[in-house]
Design an enzyme around this catalytic site. Sequence first.
Site, mmCIF file in Angstrom:
data_model
loop_
_atom_site.group_PDB
_atom_site.id
_atom_site.type_symbol
_atom_site.label_atom_id
_atom_site.label_comp_id
_atom_site.label_asym_id
_atom_site.label_seq_id
_atom_site.Cartn_x
_atom_site.Cartn_y
_atom_site.Cartn_z
ATOM 1 N N ASP A 42 2.045 67.386 69.336
ATOM 2 C CA ASP A 42 2.324 66.709 70.616
ATOM 3 C C ASP A 42 3.802 66.917 70.948
ATOM 4 O OD1 ASP A 42 1.633 65.218 72.848
ATOM 5 O OD2 ASP A 42 1.874 63.282 71.862
ATOM 6 N N LYS A 99 7.499 50.171 66.580
ATOM 7 C CA LYS A 99 6.384 50.822 67.276
ATOM 8 C C LYS A 99 5.086 50.179 66.807
ATOM 9 C CE LYS A 99 4.214 55.247 68.344
ATOM 10 N NZ LYS A 99 4.372 56.703 68.420
HETATM 11 P P1 ADP Z 1 3.725 56.998 72.327
HETATM 12 O O1 ADP Z 1 2.766 57.268 71.223
HETATM 13 O O2 ADP Z 1 3.338 55.814 73.133
HETATM 14 O O3 ADP Z 1 4.005 58.205 73.148
HETATM 15 P P2 ADP Z 1 6.421 57.312 71.269
HETATM 16 O O4 ADP Z 1 6.692 57.217 69.821
HETATM 17 O O5 ADP Z 1 6.444 58.657 71.871
HETATM 18 O O6 ADP Z 1 5.063 56.555 71.572
HETATM 19 O O7 ADP Z 1 7.466 56.391 72.025
HETATM 20 C C1 ADP Z 1 7.359 56.140 73.418
HETATM 21 C C2 ADP Z 1 8.746 56.068 74.029
HETATM 22 O O8 ADP Z 1 9.516 55.044 73.401
HETATM 23 C C3 ADP Z 1 9.558 57.341 73.840
HETATM 24 O O9 ADP Z 1 9.311 58.275 74.843
HETATM 25 C C4 ADP Z 1 10.966 56.823 73.858
HETATM 26 O O10 ADP Z 1 11.402 56.656 75.189
HETATM 27 C C5 ADP Z 1 10.853 55.463 73.213
HETATM 28 N N1 ADP Z 1 11.147 55.555 71.775
HETATM 29 C C6 ADP Z 1 10.258 55.686 70.758
HETATM 30 N N2 ADP Z 1 10.863 55.733 69.565
HETATM 31 C C7 ADP Z 1 12.183 55.618 69.817
HETATM 32 C C8 ADP Z 1 13.366 55.591 68.976
HETATM 33 N N3 ADP Z 1 13.283 55.676 67.656
HETATM 34 N N4 ADP Z 1 14.561 55.450 69.590
HETATM 35 C C9 ADP Z 1 14.645 55.356 70.924
HETATM 36 N N5 ADP Z 1 13.596 55.369 71.753
HETATM 37 C C10 ADP Z 1 12.373 55.499 71.221
HETATM 38 MG MG MG Z 2 5.182 59.835 72.785
#
Ligand code: ADP
Ligand code: MG
Length: 383
Positions: free
Chosen positions: A233, A122
Site C-alpha cells: 500500500d 492507531k
Molecule cells: P490508515 O490505515 O487509516 O490509512 P495510517 O497508518 O495510514 O492509517 O494513518 C492515517 C493518517 O494518520 C496518515 O496519513 C497520517 O496523516 C497520520 N499518521 C499515521 N501515523 C502517523 C505518525 N506516526 N505520525 C504522524 N502522523 C501519522
Molecule cells: Mg494509510
Amino acid sequence: MKLDTKSLRYLNPTDWRTLTAVETGSRNHEVVPTSLIANLSKSSLGDVQRSISLLAKANLIAKVKNAKYDGYRLTYGGLDYLALHSLQKNSAVYGVGNQIGVGKESDIFVVSDEKGEQRVLKIHRLGRVSFKKGVRNKRDYARTKAQKERGAGSWMYMSRLAAVKEFAFLQALHDAGLSVPIPLGQNRHQLVMSLIDGFPLRQIEKVPDPAGLYAELIEMLVRLCSLGLIHGDFNEFNILIREEEQGEDIKLVPVLIDFPQMVSVDHPNAEFYFDRDVECVKRFFARRFGFISTDNGPLFKDAKQLVGKDGVRRLDVEVEASGFSRKMARELEAYMKEHGVDGDAKRDETNDIDPSGSEDEEHDDDEDDDSDNPACNGVADTG
Ligand code: ADP
Ligand code: MG
C-alpha cells in the site's frame, strides 16, 4: 469513531474485571450471559450487576435483547478502554488528545506519554462498517467451527490481528534501520508509535527535487524487497514527509507508515503487489510534479535477486518467527479480501482526512465511491 475517555478514570477494579469478563466471554459467545460474566469476573452477582449497568451506560458493553437469553456483548468502546488501560499500565500512553486521522479501518489519535511528549495511537477497526450497521456479512455465518471457537472472523479478533501485524513489521523495519516511526507499544487492536512531524506526500504540492525524492522512494521499495518484504500500500497517503535541517539546506525525509497489507516476497501475488507499489509512485510523481522517470524499472525479478544476498536479513522470516505466524497472516489476508479492505490505494480526493477531526458518522458507512479515482485503482487482484 470517537474515543470518549471520560469514564476511564471512574472505573473501579470490579468494573475493569467485569469488562474483561465480557471480553473473555465474547470469544465464544455472541451474547455473554450475566451469570457467566459474574463467574469470569470472580465477583458477587450484586457487584457485577452494579458494574454492568455502569458499563452499559458508558456504552462499553451493550445489552442484547433478541437472543434466547439476555446478555451483553463488548462494544468497540469497551475494547478501546481495555486496550488503553493496558497501554497506560505499561506507560505507553498517558493522556489521549485529538484525532488526526479517520480511515475506513482505523482511527489515529495524538496521545502523550508521562512527560507530555506526543505520540501516535492507531486503533484498528476492521469490520467497523458491518458492525455499526448491525448487519453481519453473510459470509460471517459460514465460519468453520474452529474459527467460531477462536472468534476468528469477528471484528475484535481481526482488528487485533491487524494491530499485531502492523506492530511486528514496524519493529522489524525500525530495527533494520528503515525510515519508519518508532514502535512504542501494542495491545489488542491498538498500537503506539512516535509522532512524525510532517505531512503525507499527498498534501505536498511542490518539492525542490522531484527526481531525488522519487529515487529515494524507489530505493526504499527495492530495499524492502531485499529484506523480503513488499509494502502493498505504498503510496502518497502512506509516505509522510518530514523536513530536516542539514546545514543551510532543508532536506525532505520520507517516512513510511501503514503496514497491515505487507506481504512476503514469497507471496503468490508478490509481483503484482510490487508492481502496483512502483506504479503508484510513478503515477503520483507524474501527476503531481510532472516528473517521469526515464527508467522503466524497477522490476520485481531484479529486486528479488537481492533477497538474502550477502547475508541480508529476511524480515518476512523474522516476523513470522516473532509471533505473527503464517496462519495469522493468511487469516487476516482472507478477511481483508473478503471485506474489500484494500488500503489507501483506493482512496480519492473526497476521502481525504478531515483535519478538524470531526467524523461524519454517515460517511463511514459509504460504500466505495472512488471508482473514478485515477490513482492506483482498478487493477484486478490476481489472487
Ligand atoms: P490508515 O490505515 O487509516 O490509512 P495510517 O497508518 O495510514 O492509517 O494513518 C492515517 C493518517 O494518520 C496518515 O496519513 C497520517 O496523516 C497520520 N499518521 C499515521 N501515523 C502517523 C505518525 N506516526 N505520525 C504522524 N502522523 C501519522
Ligand atoms: Mg494509510
